[in-house]
Design an enzyme around this catalytic site. Structure first.
Site, short mmCIF file in Angstrom:
data_model
loop_
_atom_site.label_atom_id
_atom_site.label_comp_id
_atom_site.label_asym_id
_atom_site.label_seq_id
_atom_site.Cartn_x
_atom_site.Cartn_y
_atom_site.Cartn_z
N LYS A 1 0.80 -1.23 0.00
CA LYS A 1 0.00 0.00 0.00
C LYS A 1 0.84 1.28 0.00
O LYS A 1 0.37 2.33 -0.43
CB LYS A 1 -0.96 0.01 1.19
CG LYS A 1 -2.10 -1.00 1.06
CD LYS A 1 -3.07 -0.87 2.20
CE LYS A 1 -4.11 -1.97 2.15
NZ LYS A 1 -5.17 -1.76 3.15
N GLY B 1 -1.03 0.15 10.05
CA GLY B 1 -1.55 0.60 8.76
C GLY B 1 -3.01 1.01 8.84
O GLY B 1 -3.39 2.10 8.38
N ALA B 2 -3.84 0.17 9.43
CA ALA B 2 -5.28 0.47 9.50
C ALA B 2 -5.54 1.70 10.36
O ALA B 2 -6.44 2.50 10.08
CB ALA B 2 -6.02 -0.74 10.05
P1 ATR Z 1 -2.53 -3.34 10.19
O1 ATR Z 1 -2.13 -2.91 8.83
O2 ATR Z 1 -3.58 -4.41 10.23
O3 ATR Z 1 -2.85 -2.19 11.10
P2 ATR Z 1 0.04 -3.55 11.45
O4 ATR Z 1 0.53 -2.35 10.71
O5 ATR Z 1 0.96 -4.70 11.63
O6 ATR Z 1 -1.24 -4.13 10.76
O7 ATR Z 1 -0.50 -3.08 12.88
C1 ATR Z 1 -1.03 -3.95 13.81
C2 ATR Z 1 -1.47 -3.16 15.04
O8 ATR Z 1 -1.91 -4.08 16.05
C3 ATR Z 1 -0.35 -2.35 15.69
O9 ATR Z 1 -0.91 -1.22 16.33
C4 ATR Z 1 0.20 -3.34 16.70
O10 ATR Z 1 0.90 -2.76 17.78
P3 ATR Z 1 2.51 -2.48 17.64
O11 ATR Z 1 2.64 -1.24 16.85
O12 ATR Z 1 2.96 -2.33 19.04
O13 ATR Z 1 3.09 -3.69 16.96
C5 ATR Z 1 -1.07 -3.95 17.21
N1 ATR Z 1 -0.87 -5.27 17.80
C6 ATR Z 1 -0.65 -6.45 17.17
N2 ATR Z 1 -0.52 -7.46 18.06
C7 ATR Z 1 -0.66 -6.91 19.29
C8 ATR Z 1 -0.66 -7.43 20.63
N3 ATR Z 1 -0.49 -8.74 20.87
N4 ATR Z 1 -0.87 -6.57 21.63
C9 ATR Z 1 -1.06 -5.25 21.41
N5 ATR Z 1 -1.09 -4.70 20.18
C10 ATR Z 1 -0.89 -5.51 19.14
#
Ligand code: ATR
Length: 290
Positions: free
Chosen positions: A72, A135-136
């Protein structure tokens, strides 16, 4: 799906890696059939050559493409124009064919905007909490400030990412007070009614018993909660919001409206709400088969 593919059939598609689990073909081919358009939508697994995919798509007279993870951001440099909102969000998920190449849009942002309108959830003058900074969350944060939220709190496990997103959004919208917090600092949120957007991947199938915050004290303040996750249909986050009397919405409409908006951009049409509701039912059925 259209009945007959012939010499005049237009092609749209999705580029990403992986693309095998996408629901976009289901949505777009239904829309083509419902609108009577001679158009098919197919997935294109792009191993790594995004530039080649965009150039090749244009050479093959492809009308429009969606872009999914992990391309993206990368795709933006290969476009002849980028819509201002998408540029500021820093991500493009829809390419619209114009004269000399593709113009990029972010219909994830537009889809969330339309979902909130449909659900009558207003962000203007509200205290909005965004869970996540990935990203979202980027598109969601931008939308919150653009809609005139009074305050926007961005909570994330990784504090640095929350701060970067907060600084980025604040630079465009000085009238919204944007603040970054670590996820565990949720008890520092003001004692006001909150609109919460859940934009982390926590709670996604198969981890259906997880929510990024579990404390009932937090949920007591949540009057409206929107989860970007649509599988499961009712996430743990939504259950926790509802348990304290708040209203909760899942991300299925966002999926629907990001697609509908892309389809409208490609074809220069407006899709009736009645057709959108039929697609939504179709999507709900897809999940009930799982
Ligand atoms: P997307 O494009 O779906 O948003 P991403 O960019 O990988 O995917 O972001 C995932 C989000 O979920 C992030 O905010 C991530 O937190 P970090 O920035 O600290 O990685 C959050 N996230 C994923 N797994 C998590 C967990 N087990 N506990 C808390 N936050 C989590």
């Amino acid at each position: 799906m259209i009945e007959t593919i012939n010499g005049k059939t237009r092609t749209c598609g999705l580029i990403g890696n992986p693309v095998e689990h996408t629901l976009s073909p289901v949505i777009h081919n239904y829309l083509a059939s419902a609108c009577g358009h001679n158009l098919v939508y197919v997935p294109f697994h792009v191993e790594q050559d995004v530039f080649g995919a965009v150039r090749g798509g244009f050479a093959l007279n492809i009308l429009g493409m969606n872009v999914t993870v992990p391309y993206k951001k990368e795709v933006m440099q290969y476009l002849v124009q980028v819509d201002e909102n998408a540029e500021r969000i820093g991500a493009v998920n829809t390419l619209v064919r114009i004269e000399d190449g593709y113009k990029g849009y972010n219909t994830d942002y537009l889809g969330l905007k339309r979902t909130l309108e449909m659900e009558n959830i207003r962000l203007g003058h509200e205290t909005v909490v965004l869970l996540g900074a990935g990203g979202a969350a980027n598109a969601a944060a931008y939308l919150c400030a653009q809609c005139g939220a009074k305050e926007l709190y961005i909570l994330n496990r990784t504090a640095k990412r929350a701060q970067q997103l907060a600084d980025h959004v604040q630079s465009y919208f000085p009238d919204t007070a944007v603040q970054a917090l670590k996820m565990e600092e949720y008890n520092e949120l003001p004692d006001r009614q909150l609109v919460v957007l859940q934009a982390t991947s926590v709670g996604l199938h198969p981890h259906i018993d997880e929510a990024v915050i579990e404390d009932a004290a937090f949920y007591k303040k949540v009057k409206q909660g929107v989860d970007i996750i649509y599988n499961p249909e009712e996430t743990k986050f939504m259950k926790l919001v509802r348990a304290q009397g708040g209203r909760a919405v899942n991300g299925l409409q966002m999926l629907l409206y990001q697609a509908v908006t892309a389809y409208e951009l490609w074809n220069g049409v407006t899709i009736d709400e009645e057709i959108c509701q039929r697609v939504l039912k179709l999507l709900q059925k897809e999940f009930s088969h799982e």
